[in-house]
Design a protein around this motif. Structure first.
Motif, mmCIF file in Angstrom:
data_model
loop_
_atom_site.group_PDB
_atom_site.id
_atom_site.type_symbol
_atom_site.label_atom_id
_atom_site.label_comp_id
_atom_site.label_asym_id
_atom_site.label_seq_id
_atom_site.Cartn_x
_atom_site.Cartn_y
_atom_site.Cartn_z
ATOM 1 N N PRO A 256 0.846 -1.198 0.000
ATOM 2 C CA PRO A 256 0.000 0.000 0.000
ATOM 3 C C PRO A 256 0.881 1.248 0.000
ATOM 4 O O PRO A 256 1.927 1.271 0.647
ATOM 5 N N LYS A 257 0.447 2.264 -0.747
ATOM 6 C CA LYS A 257 1.187 3.526 -0.815
ATOM 7 C C LYS A 257 0.392 4.612 -0.098
ATOM 8 O O LYS A 257 -0.843 4.549 -0.068
ATOM 9 N N PRO A 258 1.091 5.585 0.437
ATOM 10 C CA PRO A 258 0.356 6.704 1.039
ATOM 11 C C PRO A 258 -0.542 7.363 -0.004
ATOM 12 O O PRO A 258 -0.140 7.557 -1.149
ATOM 13 N N GLY A 259 -1.750 7.649 0.397
ATOM 14 C CA GLY A 259 -2.690 8.329 -0.484
ATOM 15 C C GLY A 259 -2.652 9.816 -0.216
ATOM 16 O O GLY A 259 -1.666 10.492 -0.492
ATOM 17 N N ASP A 260 -3.697 10.324 0.378
ATOM 18 C CA ASP A 260 -3.778 11.742 0.706
ATOM 19 C C ASP A 260 -3.152 11.984 2.067
ATOM 20 O O ASP A 260 -3.090 11.105 2.919
ATOM 21 N N SER A 261 -2.705 13.212 2.248
ATOM 22 C CA SER A 261 -2.123 13.570 3.548
ATOM 23 C C SER A 261 -2.554 14.981 3.907
ATOM 24 O O SER A 261 -2.947 15.775 3.060
ATOM 25 N N GLY A 262 -2.477 15.263 5.190
ATOM 26 C CA GLY A 262 -2.815 16.580 5.689
ATOM 27 C C GLY A 262 -2.274 16.743 7.097
ATOM 28 O O GLY A 262 -2.222 15.782 7.864
ATOM 29 N N SER A 263 -1.820 17.931 7.413
ATOM 30 C CA SER A 263 -1.250 18.219 8.739
ATOM 31 C C SER A 263 -0.172 17.203 9.109
ATOM 32 O O SER A 263 -0.120 16.686 10.213
ATOM 33 N N ASP A 264 0.680 16.902 8.134
ATOM 34 C CA ASP A 264 1.793 15.968 8.334
ATOM 35 C C ASP A 264 1.341 14.578 8.749
ATOM 36 O O ASP A 264 2.054 13.869 9.446
ATOM 37 N N LYS A 265 0.141 14.185 8.333
ATOM 38 C CA LYS A 265 -0.371 12.847 8.634
ATOM 39 C C LYS A 265 -0.846 12.173 7.357
ATOM 40 O O LYS A 265 -1.395 12.816 6.475
ATOM 41 N N GLN A 266 -0.651 10.883 7.314
ATOM 42 C CA GLN A 266 -1.178 10.070 6.218
ATOM 43 C C GLN A 266 -2.656 9.854 6.496
ATOM 44 O O GLN A 266 -3.036 9.357 7.558
#
Length: 137
Positions: free
Chosen positions: A58-68
């Motif tokens: 699995p690859k990281p999708g969306d991120s925000g506020s330095d979180k996956q």
């Protein structure tokens, strides 16, 4: 710590919930001919079978506020059968179930008769992301 989820098991269970796929893959011993990664050489190759293969971790999708926030999966599903229309029927039903899980079909894959195995093969690739905050895989 929460339990880790397995996307292959989620897909497997979703496919088995489909009556057509369940019937097409049911073996005489009451088990289904749906496998992960590969179908063993000792398995029944005279009847339709399905192989689910991840094409990477699995690859990281969306991120925000330095979180996956979610994960992206790329999965290939092969359907093989000596009966062409059974192969097409199963592949179509699998496509519907993958769409229901939020996956889209990629443009590559194969749809051919393999002379070395005397089976029709329909291999399709799907990509999808988990829902937001669903990252425990």
């Amino acid at each position: 710590m929460s339990e880790v989820k397995d996307m292959l098991t989620i897909i497997y269970n979703k496919l088995l919930s489909n009556t057509t796929i369940s019937e097409l893959t049911l073996a005489n011993d009451g088990k289904h001919r749906i496998r992960y990664y590969q179908n063993p050489e000792t398995a029944d190759h005279d009847n339709l079978f399905v192989v689910i293969t991840p094409l990477g971790p699995p690859k990281p999708g969306d991120s925000g506020s330095d979180k996956q926030l979610n994960l992206e999966f790329t999965i290939q599903i092969n359907v093989e059968s000596i009966v062409r229309m059974s192969c097409k029927t199963a592949a179509h039903e699998i496509q519907s179930e993958m769409f229901a899980l939020g996956f889209s079909q990629l443009s590559d894959g194969i749809d051919e008769f393999m002379t070395e195995t005397n089976r029709f093969v329909d291999a399709r690739r799907y990509r999808g992301k988990t829902k937001l905050y669903d990252t425990n895989y």
